[in-house]
Design a protein around this motif. Sequence first.
Motif, PDB file in Angstrom:
ATOM      1  N   GLY A 138      36.281  28.137  38.109  1.00 50.16           N
ATOM      2  CA  GLY A 138      37.575  28.080  38.809  1.00 50.16           C
ATOM      3  C   GLY A 138      38.677  28.834  38.091  1.00 50.16           C
ATOM      4  N   GLY A 139      38.503  29.094  36.803  1.00 47.68           N
ATOM      5  CA  GLY A 139      39.542  29.802  36.038  1.00 47.68           C
ATOM      6  C   GLY A 139      40.822  28.990  35.930  1.00 47.68           C
ATOM      7  N   ALA A 151      41.065  36.138  42.830  1.00 48.83           N
ATOM      8  CA  ALA A 151      41.257  34.817  42.211  1.00 48.83           C
ATOM      9  C   ALA A 151      41.598  34.967  40.732  1.00 48.83           C
ATOM     10  CB  ALA A 151      40.004  33.973  42.385  1.00 48.83           C
ATOM     11  N   GLU A 152      41.017  35.966  40.097  1.00 51.62           N
ATOM     12  CA  GLU A 152      41.265  36.152  38.671  1.00 51.62           C
ATOM     13  C   GLU A 152      42.714  36.585  38.439  1.00 51.62           C
ATOM     14  OE1 GLU A 152      38.283  38.587  36.875  1.00 51.62           O
ATOM     15  OE2 GLU A 152      38.505  37.530  34.976  1.00 51.62           O
ATOM     16  N   VAL A 202      48.878  39.737  44.360  1.00 53.95           N
ATOM     17  CA  VAL A 202      47.466  39.978  44.082  1.00 53.95           C
ATOM     18  C   VAL A 202      46.787  40.651  45.278  1.00 53.95           C
ATOM     19  CG1 VAL A 202      45.279  38.797  43.683  1.00 53.95           C
ATOM     20  CG2 VAL A 202      47.259  38.190  42.331  1.00 53.95           C
ATOM     21  N   HIS A 207      48.435  39.743  28.548  1.00 53.57           N
ATOM     22  CA  HIS A 207      47.499  40.715  27.972  1.00 53.57           C
ATOM     23  C   HIS A 207      46.187  40.835  28.740  1.00 53.57           C
ATOM     24  CE1 HIS A 207      45.843  37.040  26.103  1.00 53.57           C
ATOM     25  NE2 HIS A 207      44.737  37.732  25.907  1.00 53.57           N
ATOM     26  N   TYR A 208      45.877  39.841  29.578  1.00 53.65           N
ATOM     27  CA  TYR A 208      44.620  39.924  30.329  1.00 53.65           C
ATOM     28  C   TYR A 208      44.598  41.066  31.340  1.00 53.65           C
ATOM     29  CZ  TYR A 208      43.459  35.421  28.297  1.00 53.65           C
ATOM     30  OH  TYR A 208      43.176  34.406  27.426  1.00 53.65           O
ATOM     31  N   ASN A 240      45.195  35.954  40.320  1.00 50.89           N
ATOM     32  CA  ASN A 240      46.000  34.772  40.599  1.00 50.89           C
ATOM     33  C   ASN A 240      46.006  33.830  39.395  1.00 50.89           C
ATOM     34  OD1 ASN A 240      46.813  32.200  41.867  1.00 50.89           O
ATOM     35  ND2 ASN A 240      46.700  33.437  43.721  1.00 50.89           N
ATOM     36  N   ALA A 241      44.829  33.619  38.810  1.00 54.63           N
ATOM     37  CA  ALA A 241      44.725  32.702  37.660  1.00 54.63           C
ATOM     38  C   ALA A 241      45.514  33.234  36.463  1.00 54.63           C
ATOM     39  CB  ALA A 241      43.257  32.508  37.287  1.00 54.63           C
ATOM     40  N   VAL A 242      45.488  34.552  36.274  1.00 59.36           N
ATOM     41  CA  VAL A 242      46.250  35.152  35.158  1.00 59.36           C
ATOM     42  C   VAL A 242      47.742  34.877  35.362  1.00 59.36           C
ATOM     43  CG1 VAL A 242      46.982  37.370  34.176  1.00 59.36           C
ATOM     44  CG2 VAL A 242      44.552  36.890  34.507  1.00 59.36           C
ATOM     45  N   TYR A 271      52.485  34.990  43.933  1.00 61.17           N
ATOM     46  CA  TYR A 271      51.278  35.494  43.240  1.00 61.17           C
ATOM     47  C   TYR A 271      50.269  35.992  44.275  1.00 61.17           C
ATOM     48  CZ  TYR A 271      53.002  32.381  39.468  1.00 61.17           C
ATOM     49  OH  TYR A 271      53.752  31.725  38.533  1.00 61.17           O
ATOM     50  N   ASP A 272      50.102  35.189  45.345  1.00 59.66           N
ATOM     51  CA  ASP A 272      49.152  35.584  46.392  1.00 59.66           C
ATOM     52  C   ASP A 272      49.519  36.949  46.980  1.00 59.66           C
ATOM     53  OD1 ASP A 272      47.542  33.396  46.267  1.00 59.66           O
ATOM     54  OD2 ASP A 272      48.520  32.317  47.894  1.00 59.66           O
ATOM     55  N   TYR A 308      51.933  35.583  20.875  1.00 57.04           N
ATOM     56  CA  TYR A 308      50.532  36.008  20.884  1.00 57.04           C
ATOM     57  C   TYR A 308      50.442  37.491  21.231  1.00 57.04           C
ATOM     58  CZ  TYR A 308      45.643  36.544  21.946  1.00 57.04           C
ATOM     59  OH  TYR A 308      44.349  36.988  21.928  1.00 57.04           O
ATOM     60  N   PHE A 359      50.198  33.343  26.269  1.00 53.55           N
ATOM     61  CA  PHE A 359      50.214  32.371  25.168  1.00 53.55           C
ATOM     62  C   PHE A 359      51.512  32.412  24.355  1.00 53.55           C
ATOM     63  CE2 PHE A 359      45.375  33.282  24.960  1.00 53.55           C
ATOM     64  CZ  PHE A 359      45.129  32.364  25.963  1.00 53.55           C
ATOM     65  N   GLY A 414      36.397  30.528  45.992  1.00 50.76           N
ATOM     66  CA  GLY A 414      37.722  30.666  45.389  1.00 50.76           C
ATOM     67  C   GLY A 414      37.690  30.616  43.872  1.00 50.76           C
ATOM     68  N   GLY A 415      36.566  31.009  43.286  1.00 48.41           N
ATOM     69  CA  GLY A 415      36.464  31.035  41.823  1.00 48.41           C
ATOM     70  C   GLY A 415      36.833  32.391  41.267  1.00 48.41           C
ATOM     71  N   VAL A 416      37.117  32.443  39.967  1.00 47.25           N
ATOM     72  CA  VAL A 416      37.465  33.731  39.357  1.00 47.25           C
ATOM     73  C   VAL A 416      36.213  34.529  39.013  1.00 47.25           C
ATOM     74  CG1 VAL A 416      39.655  32.883  38.428  1.00 47.25           C
ATOM     75  CG2 VAL A 416      37.629  32.816  36.980  1.00 47.25           C
ATOM     76  N   MET A 421      48.962  31.399  34.533  1.00 48.68           N
ATOM     77  CA  MET A 421      49.042  31.020  33.114  1.00 48.68           C
ATOM     78  C   MET A 421      50.479  31.074  32.601  1.00 48.68           C
ATOM     79  SD  MET A 421      45.769  32.975  31.537  1.00 48.68           S
ATOM     80  CE  MET A 421      45.712  32.072  29.992  1.00 48.68           C
ATOM     81  N   GLU A 446      40.034  36.512  24.760  1.00 47.05           N
ATOM     82  CA  GLU A 446      39.688  37.838  25.294  1.00 47.05           C
ATOM     83  C   GLU A 446      39.458  37.842  26.804  1.00 47.05           C
ATOM     84  OE1 GLU A 446      40.198  40.287  23.386  1.00 47.05           O
ATOM     85  OE2 GLU A 446      40.353  39.071  21.579  1.00 47.05           O
ATOM     86  N   PRO A 498      40.945  33.346  32.000  1.00 45.47           N
ATOM     87  CA  PRO A 498      40.415  32.520  33.085  1.00 45.47           C
ATOM     88  C   PRO A 498      38.896  32.631  33.231  1.00 45.47           C
ATOM     89  CG  PRO A 498      42.363  33.710  33.816  1.00 45.47           C
ATOM     90  CD  PRO A 498      42.026  34.244  32.454  1.00 45.47           C
ATOM     91  N   SER A 499      38.331  33.768  32.836  1.00 45.94           N
ATOM     92  CA  SER A 499      36.881  33.942  32.970  1.00 45.94           C
ATOM     93  C   SER A 499      36.121  33.608  31.686  1.00 45.94           C
ATOM     94  CB  SER A 499      36.553  35.373  33.400  1.00 45.94           C
ATOM     95  OG  SER A 499      36.772  35.502  34.784  1.00 45.94           O
ATOM     96  N   MET A 502      45.325  29.984  46.433  1.00 45.22           N
ATOM     97  CA  MET A 502      44.150  30.835  46.324  1.00 45.22           C
ATOM     98  C   MET A 502      44.409  32.157  47.045  1.00 45.22           C
ATOM     99  SD  MET A 502      40.359  29.770  47.526  1.00 45.22           S
ATOM    100  CE  MET A 502      40.680  28.073  47.043  1.00 45.22           C
ATOM    101  N   SER A 503      44.157  33.254  46.381  1.00 44.92           N
ATOM    102  CA  SER A 503      44.420  34.558  46.998  1.00 44.92           C
ATOM    103  C   SER A 503      43.191  35.052  47.749  1.00 44.92           C
ATOM    104  CB  SER A 503      44.796  35.571  45.923  1.00 44.92           C
ATOM    105  OG  SER A 503      45.953  35.173  45.277  1.00 44.92           O
TER     106      SER A 503
END
Lengths: 265, 434
Positions: B224-225, A170-171, A148, A36-37, A173-175, A144-145, A11, A63, B76-78, A178, B253, B256-257, B1-2
Amino acid sequence: MYKDFKGNKVYFSTGGLNLVNDKETLCFVHGAGQNHYSFTQQIRYFVSQGYNVVAPDFPSHGFSEGNQTTSIEEDMLWLAELLAFLKIEKATFIGHSQGCLTILELAEKKPELVMGLVFVAGAMSIPVNDFLIDTSINNPEKAYDFMVTWGQDSYGSFSISDWPGHNHLAEGNAVMKMNDPSVLSTDLKSCNLYENGKQAASKININCLAVLAKFDMMTPLKKGLQMVENIKQCDYKILECGHFLPIEKPKELNALIKNYLISLK
Amino acid sequence: MSEKYRFDTMSLHSGHVPDKETGSRAVPIYQTTSYVFKDTDEAAALYNMEVGGHLYTRISNPTIATLEQRLASLDGGVSCVACSSGMAAMHLVVTAICSNGDHIVASNKMYGANINLLQHTMTRFGIETEFVNPNNLEEIEKAIKPNTKLVFGEVIGNPGLDVMNVPEVAKICKKKNVPLAIDATFNTPFLMKPISHGANIVIHSLTKWIGGHGIAIGGAVINGGNFDWGNKEKFPTISGPHFAMNGISFWEEFGPSALTAKIRAEGMYNFGPSLSPNNAFYILQGIETLSLRMKKHIENTKMMLEFLKENEAVSWLRHPDLENHPDHKIAKKILPLGSGSIIVFGIKGGRDAGKAFIENVKLSSHLANVGDAKTLLIHPGSTTHSHLSSEAMKMSGLTDDMIRLSVGLEDIEDIKIDFEKGFKAAAKILSKRS
């Protein structure tokens, strides 16, 4: 955009548009444990500015499928082959963190591909302490924590953002979640092993831009400035933020890249 | 969670630092509809969501964004989108994910308006809902069909106070690749964060404990992402092409969000359920003391439970912290600090006694809200459900002797004295009858 490349589904974001032959190309190269995010607020902005954008997820990141590369040299070769596969002859490369090592290596080994270079929160070498590498192996989510929280200055830590409603921590971390859990440790080891940065930097013969972060705890400012000194022509700017500069200071970074691209013309 | 900072610090600081130009320590109220663009480039970039910023308050606003960023960090949400009410938040979630022909699985013990939206309104638009017992895991799993796009429930049900086993339901949803949306109004992130238990979306009515003073209506969706929206056939609204912005995929694009990007780009844009900046400010003031208030709400609730347990006028008493509550074990596990400050109880003498009780308390306010700093009461049998027979009320999970109490922050001894007056009036009705 997904493509079958070297036997795997790969991707790369193009900002939602097809690549067009007669446009200049910008290639965004992500850092360790990212995808890429990292460049969400750059990709579509520069597409709208009239550029082709290619922001690949390296193998096993985001991806993209396939075996993860295990050194900066392999990262560079994979990237060069991907561009050849996409019939992109020349591009301006924008690297973040580990991505800076990849584009340094590319500039030395494949200079014919390079129109311009932008180093974001980068350095010539990124040694990683054993504690973080061990944590990334034994407890990736803890690593990750760490990354970030270390990667943001106090603004980022308080979720202060131009992007309404976003919580950087949190974003980020979520990236990272993945990716496959083993991705981060492999990336960090690649960074740790890379020793050719100084030589690669000294061979660069084009005008470059370095955008560095004043409160960078991952790639300290001092190391970024050493890189600037080793490149013959490298303009630099220091922004008041942490390591995840493309997320913390997107508008400032975009403006600097935009001006740099104009200067190349 | 960060998280770099702890709950109380984030309640005061997330989303805001002193204003650079004025030094304002408080969050400024940006009472404006729109924002002057620096140039056409910036205008285009904002319209296309290429970079962050504000273009029109229906879509976003700096004061509201501070609230959103604070809520996202506390839960703890994105990312988060704040809107005009809790019901607007639920509608935004449903319409962001579901289309004609889709299916939802939802708790049958939810707030009446939630049930009405799904059972009567969304069905008109071709979105069907199957209602299930929120703690019958087998029933939930069986109800999920290939076209199920959302599982929906409340941590603490309103008004029945059933506690959903969020971690177990989240496991089922993950297995079935369906997002779990949780209304967490009754617990607030101080008592429990659904995302850390595996939920994917959190909905709040900010009007209640989060705002906490009964002065502003508001709602929020927290993303939550942690859900993979990548299946284009199943989730075309998130991962398929958007009708604007060159047909981008929100998933590709915004990752997570993606959900909140979709809600902002379509829900806020096309439906327009925006929060007012002033209300965002009021709610932010509430959040600053959320943990202090929740501790006192819980402390007062415990004392009130003891008081009611011993009271002869009370025929039955329900709260998840009581050992006889059917979901007590789950509550203990997921709500260790306490299961909120709503108590429901029955009053001896039925509907008329309930009416007499309500009409004779003075300090406790008789109204249709919960989560105020003040103690609130309602007797559904003589108000919201007065048109229903006893049998019809039972069908809705209510009884005609039921009182819903939202325990406030007063000195609880004064509330007890107030209640004694109400009980005395109720007892008169009972004695007249006997």
